[in-house]
Design a protein around this motif. Structure first.
Motif, short mmCIF file in Angstrom:
data_model
loop_
_atom_site.label_atom_id
_atom_site.label_comp_id
_atom_site.label_asym_id
_atom_site.label_seq_id
_atom_site.Cartn_x
_atom_site.Cartn_y
_atom_site.Cartn_z
N PHE A 193 21.93 -1.84 19.95
CA PHE A 193 22.68 -1.51 18.73
C PHE A 193 22.79 0.01 18.65
O PHE A 193 21.75 0.69 18.66
N ASN A 194 23.98 0.52 18.57
CA ASN A 194 24.16 1.97 18.45
C ASN A 194 24.58 2.39 17.05
O ASN A 194 24.59 3.59 16.75
N HIS A 195 24.93 1.42 16.19
CA HIS A 195 25.38 1.76 14.84
C HIS A 195 24.54 1.07 13.79
O HIS A 195 25.01 0.80 12.69
N PHE A 196 23.32 0.73 14.10
CA PHE A 196 22.47 0.03 13.15
C PHE A 196 21.07 0.62 13.20
O PHE A 196 20.37 0.52 14.20
N LEU A 197 20.69 1.28 12.12
CA LEU A 197 19.36 1.89 11.98
C LEU A 197 18.94 2.68 13.22
O LEU A 197 17.91 2.38 13.84
N PRO A 198 19.74 3.67 13.64
CA PRO A 198 19.42 4.41 14.87
C PRO A 198 18.06 5.10 14.79
O PRO A 198 17.65 5.55 13.72
N GLY A 199 17.39 5.14 15.94
CA GLY A 199 16.11 5.82 16.00
C GLY A 199 14.95 4.99 15.48
O GLY A 199 13.82 5.47 15.44
N THR A 200 15.21 3.73 15.08
CA THR A 200 14.12 2.89 14.59
C THR A 200 13.65 1.94 15.70
O THR A 200 14.32 1.77 16.72
N GLN A 201 12.50 1.31 15.44
CA GLN A 201 11.95 0.34 16.39
C GLN A 201 12.17 -1.07 15.85
O GLN A 201 12.14 -1.30 14.64
N SER A 202 12.40 -1.98 16.79
CA SER A 202 12.62 -3.37 16.41
C SER A 202 11.55 -4.24 17.09
O SER A 202 11.41 -4.18 18.31
N PHE A 203 10.82 -5.01 16.29
CA PHE A 203 9.82 -5.91 16.87
C PHE A 203 10.59 -7.11 17.44
O PHE A 203 11.25 -7.85 16.71
N SER A 204 10.53 -7.26 18.76
CA SER A 204 11.45 -8.16 19.45
C SER A 204 10.71 -9.37 20.01
O SER A 204 9.74 -9.21 20.75
N ILE A 205 11.18 -10.55 19.64
CA ILE A 205 10.46 -11.76 20.05
C ILE A 205 11.38 -12.77 20.72
O ILE A 205 12.60 -12.77 20.50
N ALA A 206 10.78 -13.63 21.52
CA ALA A 206 11.53 -14.70 22.19
C ALA A 206 10.61 -15.88 22.43
O ALA A 206 9.40 -15.74 22.60
N THR A 207 11.22 -17.06 22.46
CA THR A 207 10.54 -18.26 22.95
C THR A 207 11.29 -18.71 24.21
O THR A 207 12.39 -18.24 24.47
N PRO A 208 10.75 -19.64 24.98
CA PRO A 208 11.51 -20.16 26.12
C PRO A 208 12.75 -20.91 25.65
O PRO A 208 12.78 -21.40 24.51
N GLY A 209 13.73 -21.01 26.52
CA GLY A 209 14.89 -21.86 26.25
C GLY A 209 16.20 -21.11 26.12
O GLY A 209 16.23 -19.98 25.63
N CYS A 210 17.25 -21.74 26.60
CA CYS A 210 18.60 -21.20 26.42
C CYS A 210 19.59 -22.36 26.51
O CYS A 210 19.32 -23.36 27.16
N ASN A 211 20.73 -22.19 25.83
CA ASN A 211 21.75 -23.23 25.88
C ASN A 211 22.84 -22.92 26.90
O ASN A 211 23.81 -23.65 27.02
N LEU A 212 22.71 -21.80 27.62
CA LEU A 212 23.60 -21.51 28.74
C LEU A 212 22.75 -21.36 29.99
O LEU A 212 21.51 -21.28 29.91
N ALA A 213 23.39 -21.30 31.12
CA ALA A 213 22.64 -21.13 32.38
C ALA A 213 23.44 -20.18 33.28
O ALA A 213 24.00 -20.58 34.30
N CYS A 214 23.50 -18.92 32.86
CA CYS A 214 24.31 -17.93 33.60
C CYS A 214 23.69 -17.68 34.97
O CYS A 214 22.47 -17.47 35.07
N ASP A 215 24.53 -17.67 35.98
CA ASP A 215 24.03 -17.52 37.36
C ASP A 215 23.32 -16.19 37.58
O ASP A 215 22.52 -16.07 38.50
N TRP A 216 23.60 -15.17 36.77
CA TRP A 216 23.00 -13.84 36.95
C TRP A 216 22.05 -13.49 35.80
O TRP A 216 21.78 -12.32 35.56
N CYS A 217 21.56 -14.50 35.11
CA CYS A 217 20.72 -14.25 33.93
C CYS A 217 19.65 -13.20 34.23
O CYS A 217 18.89 -13.33 35.19
N GLN A 218 19.59 -12.18 33.39
CA GLN A 218 18.64 -11.08 33.60
C GLN A 218 17.24 -11.46 33.12
O GLN A 218 16.28 -10.78 33.43
#
Ligand code: SF4
Length: 343
Positions: free
Chosen positions: A74-99
């Motif tokens: 995000f370049n236009h949303f609360l610049p310079g702040t930190q975001s506590f970033s979380i994930a669980t397993p799982g996705c509804n797509l299966a991109c061949d190059w998923c990072q």
């Protein structure tokens, strides 16, 4: 193979489903899976157990990091702040190059039964302790851990934190209508502007993604778009032109577009996107009238420049904002309002 039952995990009933004879229809994402008894949907984390649909990945955090908001990106949303970033397993797509394929494409049973469940309160508490300004639901696909994200987000909001989705946008209008009641910002990944590309490489559909973008915008959610530019897949000039036109016409020329460099991952091993390829795409975006176009995954710094007078307003070194000249969201030289949430 181990089977998840209502005794293996502390099960959480899912939202957005109904019965269709002996099967269950999930209405959370655009796949609308019809799920037979004891089977999961395409995302592998929503399962029909004894005639009810359960969210298997509720609270099963597979990643939790403090990231600069610019990394989401995000370049236009609360610049310079930190975001506590979380994930669980799982996705509804299966991109061949998923990072992030190691966590997004994780096997249901193998991953979930080993991950302890985290309470939403703990996530909010951690975000506050780290002095984050927001919680980002990211890395994998947050739509498929909707119930956990929602429970966390409502507490986060009470605690004064913002909520951010980094998503592929494949959500139903019904679920999206609920999402916008507690979300503050979204970065939607429009992976291509061609239905055949979506079908062949991601096993999904383009149209619902575009509809989600329009609905988020209409609901007043701050929206940025990302496209990972994959050579030979989505970098055709006409496809990029059409995508840029869609953003300009349907989302607005003030919508930031991050055009990111692809690197070989998962099942895809063609060479990385050239810097020239990124520059060409940026040029097409500006020709379509987009005011804020940013290269991603490159070593170059990114800058936000006043679209009226050309003054440099925000300068970033990688994911670090090193200069912010904005005056209450306006250019200090010509007073033009710069779209975003700069507080
Ligand atoms: S979230 Fe999508 S992929 Fe998962 S079960 Fe529901 S409709 Fe299927």
């Amino acid at each position: 193979m181990e089977t998840i039952t209502n005794r293996t995990l502390n099960l959480h009933e899912a939202w957005f489903w109904h019965e269709e004879e002996d099967r269950l229809r999930c209405r959370l994402c655009a796949h609308n899976c019809l799920i037979a008894p004891d089977r999961s949907g395409i995302c592998r984390v929503r399962k029909n157990i004894d005639g009810k649909l359960y969210s298997l990945n509720y609270g099963r955090l597979i990643a939790a990091h403090l990231d600069p908001i610019e990394k989401k990106p995000f370049n236009h949303f609360l610049p310079g702040t930190q975001s506590f970033s979380i994930a669980t397993p799982g996705c509804n797509l299966a991109c061949d190059w998923c990072q992030n394929w190691q966590i997004s494409q994780a096997d249901e049973v193998g991953s979930l039964t080993r991950i302890p469940e985290v309470d939403p309160k703990k996530v909010v508490q951690a975000a506050l302790e780290f002095n984050a300004a927001s919680i980002a639901y990211t890395y994998t696909e947050p739509v498929v851990f909707y119930e956990f994200a929602r429970d966390t987000a409502l507490l986060a909001r009470e605690a004064g934190l913002k909520n951010i989705f980094v998503t592929n946008g494949l959500i139903t209008p019904e679920a999206n209508a609920d999402l916008v009641t507690w979300l503050d910002a979204a970065n939607v990944d429009i992976k291509a502007f061609d239905q055949d590309v979506y079908r062949k490489y991601m096993h999904g559909s383009l149209e619902p993604v575009l509809e989600t973008c329009k609905a988020l915008k209409a609901a007043g959610i701050w929206l940025e778009i990302t496209t990972l530019l994959v050579p030979g897949v989505n970098d055709d000039p006409l496809q990029l032109q059409n995508l840029a036109q869609f953003i300009a016409n349907d989302l607005g020329t003030d919508t930031p577009w991050h055009i990111s460099r692809y690197y070989p991952q998962y099942k895809f091993d063609s060479p990385p996107t050239s810097l020239k390829g990124i520059e060409k795409a940026e040029h097409l975006a500006r020709m379509a009238g987009l005011r804020y176009v940013y290269p991603g995954n490159t070593a170059s710094s990114t800058q936000t420049v006043c679209p009226s007078c050309g003054k440099l307003l925000v300068d970033r070194d990688g994911y670090r904002t090193v200069l912010n000249e904005l005056d209450d969201g306006r250019c200090p030289r010509c007073n033009t309002e710069i779209a975003g949430n700069w507080a």
